[in-house]
Design a protein around this motif. Structure first.
Motif, PDB file in Angstrom:
ATOM      1  N   LEU A 259       0.735  -0.895  -0.193  1.00  0.00           N
ATOM      2  CA  LEU A 259       0.013  -0.129   0.109  1.00  0.00           C
ATOM      3  C   LEU A 259       0.660   0.946   0.192  1.00  0.00           C
ATOM      4  N   SER A 260      -0.165   2.290  -0.501  1.00  0.00           N
ATOM      5  CA  SER A 260       1.336   3.505  -0.717  1.00  0.00           C
ATOM      6  C   SER A 260       0.454   4.683  -0.633  1.00  0.00           C
ATOM      7  N   ARG A 261       0.122   6.134  -0.276  1.00  0.00           N
ATOM      8  CA  ARG A 261       0.156   6.650   0.442  1.00  0.00           C
ATOM      9  C   ARG A 261      -0.461   8.090  -0.817  1.00  0.00           C
ATOM     10  N   LEU A 262      -1.158   8.668  -1.486  1.00  0.00           N
ATOM     11  CA  LEU A 262      -0.975   9.349  -2.843  1.00  0.00           C
ATOM     12  C   LEU A 262      -0.508  10.761  -1.731  1.00  0.00           C
ATOM     13  N   GLN A 263      -1.487  11.308  -0.455  1.00  0.00           N
ATOM     14  CA  GLN A 263      -0.693  12.648  -0.248  1.00  0.00           C
ATOM     15  C   GLN A 263      -0.946  12.237   1.100  1.00  0.00           C
ATOM     16  N   PRO A 264      -0.826  13.454   2.428  1.00  0.00           N
ATOM     17  CA  PRO A 264      -0.357  13.126   3.254  1.00  0.00           C
ATOM     18  C   PRO A 264      -1.452  12.354   4.456  1.00  0.00           C
ATOM     19  N   TYR A 265      -1.524  11.637   5.557  1.00  0.00           N
ATOM     20  CA  TYR A 265      -2.873  10.495   6.077  1.00  0.00           C
ATOM     21  C   TYR A 265      -2.423  12.195   7.448  1.00  0.00           C
ATOM     22  N   ASP A 266      -4.596  11.540   6.895  1.00  0.00           N
ATOM     23  CA  ASP A 266      -5.586  13.028   7.414  1.00  0.00           C
ATOM     24  C   ASP A 266      -6.683  11.827   8.120  1.00  0.00           C
ATOM     25  N   PRO A 267      -6.877  11.390   9.853  1.00  0.00           N
ATOM     26  CA  PRO A 267      -7.828  10.435  10.599  1.00  0.00           C
ATOM     27  C   PRO A 267      -9.057  11.164   9.751  1.00  0.00           C
ATOM     28  N   GLU A 268      -9.417  12.363   8.946  1.00  0.00           N
ATOM     29  CA  GLU A 268     -10.656  12.557   9.218  1.00  0.00           C
ATOM     30  C   GLU A 268     -11.107  12.769   7.659  1.00  0.00           C
ATOM     31  N   ARG A 269     -10.413  12.458   6.650  1.00  0.00           N
ATOM     32  CA  ARG A 269     -10.682  11.270   5.571  1.00  0.00           C
ATOM     33  C   ARG A 269     -10.667  10.841   5.490  1.00  0.00           C
ATOM     34  N   ILE A 270     -11.391  10.473   4.235  1.00  0.00           N
ATOM     35  CA  ILE A 270     -12.331   8.560   3.809  1.00  0.00           C
ATOM     36  C   ILE A 270     -10.915   8.481   2.978  1.00  0.00           C
ATOM     37  N   PRO A 271     -10.821   6.743   3.305  1.00  0.00           N
ATOM     38  CA  PRO A 271      -9.611   6.487   2.417  1.00  0.00           C
ATOM     39  C   PRO A 271     -10.301   5.986   0.913  1.00  0.00           C
ATOM     40  N   VAL A 272      -9.449   6.574   0.025  1.00  0.00           N
ATOM     41  CA  VAL A 272     -10.063   5.937  -0.566  1.00  0.00           C
ATOM     42  C   VAL A 272      -8.783   4.523  -1.120  1.00  0.00           C
ATOM     43  N   LEU A 273      -9.175   3.465  -1.637  1.00  0.00           N
ATOM     44  CA  LEU A 273      -7.831   2.845  -2.005  1.00  0.00           C
ATOM     45  C   LEU A 273      -8.363   2.213  -3.548  1.00  0.00           C
ATOM     46  N   MET A 274      -7.411   2.306  -3.976  1.00  0.00           N
ATOM     47  CA  MET A 274      -7.258   1.815  -5.725  1.00  0.00           C
ATOM     48  C   MET A 274      -6.500   0.913  -6.067  1.00  0.00           C
ATOM     49  N   VAL A 275      -7.049  -0.292  -6.581  1.00  0.00           N
ATOM     50  CA  VAL A 275      -5.968  -1.177  -7.449  1.00  0.00           C
ATOM     51  C   VAL A 275      -6.068  -1.740  -8.708  1.00  0.00           C
ATOM     52  N   HIS A 276      -4.542  -1.961  -8.913  1.00  0.00           N
ATOM     53  CA  HIS A 276      -4.746  -2.058 -10.364  1.00  0.00           C
ATOM     54  C   HIS A 276      -4.616  -3.128 -11.154  1.00  0.00           C
ATOM     55  N   GLY A 277      -4.807  -2.789 -12.565  1.00  0.00           N
ATOM     56  CA  GLY A 277      -5.165  -4.556 -13.001  1.00  0.00           C
ATOM     57  C   GLY A 277      -3.373  -5.400 -13.043  1.00  0.00           C
ATOM     58  N   LEU A 278      -4.256  -6.018 -14.318  1.00  0.00           N
ATOM     59  CA  LEU A 278      -3.141  -7.426 -14.790  1.00  0.00           C
ATOM     60  C   LEU A 278      -2.178  -5.935 -15.850  1.00  0.00           C
ATOM     61  N   ASP A 279      -0.927  -7.324 -15.706  1.00  0.00           N
ATOM     62  CA  ASP A 279      -0.173  -6.080 -16.347  1.00  0.00           C
ATOM     63  C   ASP A 279      -0.426  -4.046 -16.431  1.00  0.00           C
ATOM     64  N   SER A 280      -0.222  -3.433 -15.118  1.00  0.00           N
ATOM     65  CA  SER A 280      -0.142  -2.554 -14.920  1.00  0.00           C
ATOM     66  C   SER A 280      -0.034  -2.293 -13.503  1.00  0.00           C
ATOM     67  N   THR A 281      -0.091  -1.037 -13.448  1.00  0.00           N
ATOM     68  CA  THR A 281       0.376  -0.596 -12.189  1.00  0.00           C
ATOM     69  C   THR A 281      -0.390   0.805 -11.148  1.00  0.00           C
ATOM     70  N   PRO A 282       0.169   1.572 -10.127  1.00  0.00           N
ATOM     71  CA  PRO A 282      -0.996   2.390  -9.903  1.00  0.00           C
ATOM     72  C   PRO A 282      -1.024   3.472 -10.798  1.00  0.00           C
ATOM     73  N   ALA A 283      -0.068   3.666 -11.827  1.00  0.00           N
ATOM     74  CA  ALA A 283      -0.005   5.428 -12.885  1.00  0.00           C
ATOM     75  C   ALA A 283      -0.963   4.804 -13.513  1.00  0.00           C
ATOM     76  N   THR A 284      -1.939   3.690 -13.610  1.00  0.00           N
ATOM     77  CA  THR A 284      -2.867   4.187 -14.508  1.00  0.00           C
ATOM     78  C   THR A 284      -3.958   4.529 -13.846  1.00  0.00           C
ATOM     79  N   TRP A 285      -3.915   5.033 -12.673  1.00  0.00           N
ATOM     80  CA  TRP A 285      -4.764   6.019 -12.041  1.00  0.00           C
ATOM     81  C   TRP A 285      -4.554   7.816 -12.084  1.00  0.00           C
ATOM     82  N   VAL A 286      -3.458   7.807 -12.833  1.00  0.00           N
ATOM     83  CA  VAL A 286      -3.221   9.187 -12.553  1.00  0.00           C
ATOM     84  C   VAL A 286      -4.174   9.905 -13.022  1.00  0.00           C
ATOM     85  N   PRO A 287      -4.585   9.673 -14.106  1.00  0.00           N
ATOM     86  CA  PRO A 287      -6.126  10.357 -14.981  1.00  0.00           C
ATOM     87  C   PRO A 287      -6.995  10.691 -13.663  1.00  0.00           C
TER      88      PRO A 287
END
Length: 538
Positions: free
Chosen positions: A252-280
């Motif tokens: 798991l990796s964070r894309l921004q500083p952790y904040d206990p007041e914000r809801i975490p959105v966890l994005m999971v990529h697919g086959l032959d992919s990386t988290p870069a796919t979520w950039v757009p």
């Protein structure tokens, strides 16, 4: 076309994909000052007296100009914003080049106007001493992922604060972010000059002379710069073909500083992919102030050559680590794309030991498997719905498999995947104990991710007998390539009959191919669902 020629063409295609142009590249540019920079004669003379410390006297001269611009803002002159932002960026560049550390100690800087006492402030997690700064106005990004920028106009100079040590592909989520966005501000109180590094995730506005202005913020350059430096996108094919070689990148990796007041959105990529796919999607979502206020974004990255039930077990371990590191965090919204949807689905499904019994024809206590093989099987086949997951969104999920996995392309691709030794050992242990009845699982070889995507794969068929936890709402988004032929549609890889799930709170068909998560309508659907989940108006 002969089979041999087909295989060579596929291999050539894979190599071409692996060596394609970077989705985002960075170039240095020289920013243009909004109005001509004219330093007064006294400042120029002072700078000439100390040629060995040129950045410091230049910083002092910039402070004089900044003071004038700051006073204009304090009087409500918003036309001074571009000039102020430019000067703040140049000031930070010069004090860092001079070795001055206002975030550590107060420093006196004489100028033509006065003798400034300089001090600074920074976010608690920044640790400015381990970082260097780059002004965002000196960076230009090109490439597919550079088409969208998440920028909020306002007062201040957006900076990249980068940890000096050499980068690795992934950072653990309990460490400080390697590429951190901040906004520099310079305030004046008499002869005191305060250099503040503001956190754009915490501050939406800045007060100057009693007047409030929006804080200038850049939410995309840190991601774009990190991708251009690490080329994370190139790991997709490598981790598919040789998953164990990159086992340490499963986390798991964070894309921004952790904040206990914000809801975490966890994005999971697919086959032959990386988290870069979520950039757009990430960039577009970060344009919405309501999304920024309510949510924080995380990604799960994994070697997609692993059988996806094993990848799901790795995610459970990471969620356990997250719970230990950040106890009391808000419940999670998960978003999965393609095989990432299948991993996500396993987080919200209760099976207890039913899958185990189906595979072995006996309960775990009566199954003669021990050691690491037993541990892997228990973690992959015995699980319950995760209590910290509150909602799920599936993009192009092959819940009933993908026929491409059983085609000649899929069979060839499967042969290219190097199955880790521990998975092969587990397969051998299973074969030695499964009962040869109609309910037993037969494995001619150790499976990989492509095998577990086949419509006739035993795990795929069995997991669909177990409903998603009824207390967790889920949504489906899938593409039809713009043909409008649902329910007979397909995105080119996954057919509607596979991606459709009864019981979805909503189902959205977008005119895309398999990348429904990157299509504008798909991204807008994710935004709508997130706003609804947080109880906010669209």
């Amino acid at each position: 076309m002969t089979t041999s020629l087909r295989l060579h063409l596929v291999l050539a295609f894979c190599i071409a994909v692996a060596s394609c142009n970077a989705p985002v590249s960075v170039h240095e540019v020289k920013p243009t000052r909004p109005t001509p920079m004219v330093l007064d004669e006294a400042s120029l003379k002072q700078a000439s007296k100390k040629p060995g410390l040129s950045p410091l006297p230049r910083a002092a001269a910039i402070l004089d100009d900044l003071r004038t611009t700051y006073d204009r803002l304090a009087k409500g002159d918003s036309s001074a914003i571009p000039e102020y932002n430019y000067l703040v960026a140049r000031f930070v560049e010069n004090i860092r080049a001079s070795g001055v550390k206002p975030w550590q100690d107060e420093v006196e800087i004489p100028s033509a106007r006065t003798r400034y006492v300089l001090r600074g402030g920074q976010p608690d997690d920044l640790n400015v001493q381990e970082r260097y700064f780059i002004a965002c106005d000196t960076l230009e990004f090109t490439g597919e992922y550079a088409k969208t920028e998440a920028v909020k106009e306002g007062v201040g100079a957006p900076l990249l604060a980068i940890i000096k040590t050499p980068p690795t592909e992934f950072e653990t989520f309990d460490k400080n972010l390697r590429y951190r966005g901040v906004t520099a501000l310079v305030h004046f109180d008499g002869s005191k000059a305060i250099v503040d590094l503001a956190d754009p995730f915490e501050s939406e506005q800045v007060t100057i002379g009693g007047r409030r202005y929006p804080l200038h913020a850049n939410f995309s350059d840190n991601m774009s710069y990190g991708l251009s430096e690490t080329r994370l996108d190139k790991l997709g094919l490598s981790r598919l073909l040789n998953p164990q070689r990159f086992s340490k990148t499963c986390r798991l990796s964070r894309l921004q500083p952790y904040d206990p007041e914000r809801i975490p959105v966890l994005m999971v990529h697919g086959l032959d992919s990386t988290p870069a796919t979520w950039v757009p999607m990430y960039f577009k979502l970060m344009e919405d102030p309501k999304i920024r206020e309510a949510y924080q974004f995380w990604v799960f990255s994994y070697s997609s050559g692993y059988p996806y039930p094993y990848s799901a077990s790795l995610l459970r371990q990471e969620l356990d680590r997250m719970n230990r590191a950040f106890p009391g965090h808000k419940d999670i919204v998960m978003i999965g794309h393609s095989m990432g949807s299948l991993v996500t689905r396993l987080m919200i499904t209760d099976v207890d030991d039913k899958l185990w019994r189906s595979v072995f024809g006996s309960p775990p206590s009566e199954t003669d498997i021990s050691g690491k093989s037993r541990q892997l099987l228990e973690e992959s086949l015995i699980f319950e719905s995760r209590p910290e997951v509150d909602r799920a969104i599936f993009f192009s999920g092959p819940h009933r498999g993908a026929e491409l996995a059983t085609s000649w392309i899929g069979r060839f691709g499967s042969k290219l995947v190097r199955v880790p030794g521990f998975i092969a050992d587990t397969r051998d242990a299973m074969v030695s104990v499964v009962k040869s009845d109609s309910s037993a699982l037969a494995l001619s070889r150790a499976p990989n991710s492509i095998d577990t995507l086949a419509p006739n794969n035993r795990f795929i068929m069995e997991i669909n007998k177990h409903p998603i936890d009824s207390s967790i709402p889920f949504h489906s988004v899938m593409g039809d390539r713009g043909k409008g032929d649902t329910p007979n549609s397909s995105d080119g890889f996954v057919a509607y009959w596979s991606s459709h799930l009864d019981g979805a709170v909503s189902e959205k068909i977008v005119p895309s191919h398999h990348s429904s998560h990157a299509h504008p309508q798909g991204i807008e659907e994710a935004r709508r669902i997130l706003l609804e989940h947080a109880g906010l108006e669209n």
